[in-house]
Motif scaffolding. Sequence first.
Motif, PDB file in Angstrom:
ATOM      1  N   PRO A 383       0.673  -1.142   0.044  1.00 46.19           N
ATOM      2  CA  PRO A 383       0.017  -0.010  -0.208  1.00 46.19           C
ATOM      3  C   PRO A 383       0.726   1.276  -0.036  1.00 46.19           C
ATOM      4  N   ALA A 384       1.909   1.182   0.240  1.00 46.91           N
ATOM      5  CA  ALA A 384       3.027   2.167   0.422  1.00 46.91           C
ATOM      6  C   ALA A 384       3.895   2.353  -0.942  1.00 46.91           C
ATOM      7  N   ASN A 385       3.251   1.788  -1.741  1.00 51.04           N
ATOM      8  CA  ASN A 385       3.975   1.586  -3.394  1.00 51.04           C
ATOM      9  C   ASN A 385       5.461   1.049  -3.255  1.00 51.04           C
ATOM     10  N   GLY A 386       5.350   0.541  -2.238  1.00 52.55           N
ATOM     11  CA  GLY A 386       7.130  -0.080  -2.311  1.00 52.55           C
ATOM     12  C   GLY A 386       7.255  -1.552  -2.780  1.00 52.55           C
ATOM     13  N   GLY A 387       5.792  -2.114  -3.204  1.00 53.84           N
ATOM     14  CA  GLY A 387       5.905  -3.411  -3.949  1.00 53.84           C
ATOM     15  C   GLY A 387       6.058  -4.301  -2.825  1.00 53.84           C
ATOM     16  N   ASP A 388       5.991  -5.743  -3.538  1.00 47.75           N
ATOM     17  CA  ASP A 388       6.152  -6.848  -2.610  1.00 47.75           C
ATOM     18  C   ASP A 388       7.712  -7.252  -2.595  1.00 47.75           C
ATOM     19  N   ILE A 389       8.394  -6.866  -1.499  1.00 48.30           N
ATOM     20  CA  ILE A 389       9.844  -6.895  -1.571  1.00 48.30           C
ATOM     21  C   ILE A 389      10.368  -8.328  -1.732  1.00 48.30           C
ATOM     22  N   PRO A 390       9.834  -9.299  -0.822  1.00 40.94           N
ATOM     23  CA  PRO A 390      10.499 -10.680  -1.433  1.00 40.94           C
ATOM     24  C   PRO A 390      10.184 -10.924  -2.648  1.00 40.94           C
ATOM     25  N   GLY A 423       7.075 -12.805   2.781  1.00 36.79           N
ATOM     26  CA  GLY A 423       7.306 -11.799   3.848  1.00 36.79           C
ATOM     27  C   GLY A 423       6.419 -11.877   4.788  1.00 36.79           C
ATOM     28  N   PHE A 424       6.832 -11.872   6.058  1.00 37.22           N
ATOM     29  CA  PHE A 424       6.015 -11.599   7.309  1.00 37.22           C
ATOM     30  C   PHE A 424       6.434 -10.800   8.465  1.00 37.22           C
ATOM     31  N   ALA A 425       7.859 -10.114   8.129  1.00 34.46           N
ATOM     32  CA  ALA A 425       8.335  -9.406   9.242  1.00 34.46           C
ATOM     33  C   ALA A 425       7.991  -7.936   9.336  1.00 34.46           C
ATOM     34  N   PRO A 426       7.971  -7.277  10.172  1.00 29.44           N
ATOM     35  CA  PRO A 426       7.609  -5.947  10.379  1.00 29.44           C
ATOM     36  C   PRO A 426       8.836  -5.333   9.893  1.00 29.44           C
TER      37      PRO A 426
END
Lengths: 481, 102
Positions: A383-390, A423-426
Motif C-alpha cells: 500500500p505504500a507503493n514499495g511493492g512486494d519486496i520478497p 514476507g512476514f516481518a515488520p
Amino acid sequence: MASFTPVVNGASSVLIHAPGLVRYGSKPWREIQDRPSRLDELQKSLQSHEQAEAYLPNRVFLGQTPISSLYEVERPWYGRPSPLANDRRAFGDFIDERSFVGLVALADVFKHVSLFEGFWQDISPRLRAVPLFQPLATVSPSLVTRDRLRADIAKGDGIALFTGTDSQPIGWIRHAHHEDGSLTANVLLENLCVKVSAALAVRELLMRHPALSEQKVDYVLSCSEEAVGDRYQRGGGNLAKAVAEFAGCVLASGMDIKNFCAAPIPALVTGAALVHSGVFENVVVVGGASLPKLGMKFLYHLEKGMPVLEDVLAAAAVWIGRDDGKSPVINLASVGRHPVRSGAALDKQLKAIVLEPMERLDLTAASVDRFVTELHNPEITVPANGGDIPERNYKMLAAVLVSGGKMARSEMQDFMKRKGVPGFAPTQGHIASALAYLPHAHRELTEGEARNCFLFARASLFLGQMTQLSDGMSVLLARHP
Amino acid sequence: MDLEVQGRIKELAESLGRNNLVVLLGAPNVDSSLIQFETVTRGDPTYSGPLTGVELGLDTYHVFEPAMKAMIGGEKYDELLGTLELALEGDTIVEALEGARR
C-alpha cells in the motif's frame, strides 16, 4: 589454533506491541511536529493488543503459525478474528506495551526516565511475576506523582511517555544533556528500546534453551540499528555489552556490528568465526528493535483506510556454539561478500553474494532448499507503493540463477514458492533481513525436513552519504550431517 | 510519467523536431511501460501533465525490444541487461508495446 565447527544451537524472537510509541517513530514524529492533528488520525488507526497479537504475519514471525499459512490465507490479513489457540510452540512472546515501558524505565541506569507512581503500582506485580520479565525487574525505577509528572512535561526538557491510545502520560524521559544532539530524550528512548527488546530476545533464548545459562555466554554481538554515543562520538557503540548486562550475562562482553540492514549476516559470520577459532565458546548474536521505523509508512496506511500495521517492535537472538552433534552447522566456507568493484544493481549484488559462493561450493539451485533474504511483510509495503519486496527479490534471484546456469528457465515461475520465503516481518530493517528467519531455520533444520538454507542480506550504504555503494553478505546453514 | 519529464520531452520535441527524437523506455513492468509509451505518442493518459492532448507520436522503444537489443549488441546486452530482462519478464513488456503500436 583450535578449530571447532560452529553451529546454531538455538534462536528466539520477540514482538512488542507498541502503539503508544508509534508517535516517536521517525516519520510520525516529523509529521506530528509539522501538523499536530496527525496524532489524532494516527491514534484512531492503531490496532488493539489483541488485534496485533492475532495478526497473521506476527504469529508467523513468532513461529506460532506455519509460514505456509501466508499463502493459504487471503489478504487482508488484518482485522481477522483471533484463532482459538496457538497451534505451534512459539520462538518467543508477544509482549504488551505497559510491561515494555516499565522495563524501559528499569533499563535506564542513569534515571532519565521517570514513571508515574500509579502506573508502576499497576505494572510492577506483573513484571515481578512473569518469568521472562523477572530477571530484568530486580531494581526500581524513578517514580513521580501525577502533579510532578505534569510539571516536568510542562517544563519541556524531554518527551512524555504514553501507552496505547491513552492521552494521559504515564512517564517522562528527559534529555541527558542540553547541548548534545546524541543524548536527547528521543535518542535515549530509541536506544533504550533497542536495549530492552534485545535483552528480552536474549532472555527468551536463555529460557527456551536451558543448556545456555547466563554464565555460559562469552560474547554478545549486537547487529541492531541504533547509534549509542555522545557529542564527541555519535556512534560510540557497544550496546551489546549493555544488553549482556541487562540480560544478566555477567561473564560476557560484546561489541556492535554495523552494516545497515545487512548487519545480522556479518554478525553471524563473525560470531561463527569466533567460535570456529576457539576464541569464544558461546556467542549470542542479537538484533534489538528499531523505534524510528515504527509507523514509517503510516500516511499510506491512513490514506488507504488500513490500520497502522507498523505498530510492533521486533527483536531476535541467535546462540552460536560448538558442534553438539545435532544443531545446524554454519558453513564458513560458504560466506559470500560484495566487493567494492561489484555494481550496485540488484542483479550484480546477487551475483556477488549468491552466485559466486554457489560456484565456489559447486552448488546448483536444486542443492539449496531455501534462499532467505528480506522478509518484509507485503501488506505493509504494497500500500505504500514499495511493492512486494520478497517477491521482487526472488524474481531477480531466479533470473540470476538462470543466467548463471544454476537453474532452468522453466523453474523460474514458481521459484519463490519452492525455494523462497514469503514476507512476514515488520519493517524493522535488519530484523526483516534474514534474522527473522533464524528461529524458523533452526526449526526447519532440526525438526523439519530441510537440508540447508542460504541466508543473505543487503545494505543501502548510500543512505549515510559516505559512498554510493551498497553492501551484502551471505552464509549457508546446513542440517547437521 | 512525471510532469517535469513530460515538460522536458515536449521542449525537446519542439526544439529538435519530432523526427529527430527517439524515446528509450526502461520501465520495469507492463503498466508503466504502456503509460509512458502512451504519453509520448498519443498524449498524457492521466490528463495531468504538459503532454495532455499533445500527440507527439515519437518513435518509442523499450530497452528490452529486439531493435534496441541489436543496437546494443548481444554480448554487451547480456552482460548489462540479460538478467534484468529475465527477472522483469521483458517479453511481456515487448509484447504489450507491440500491441499498443497496432
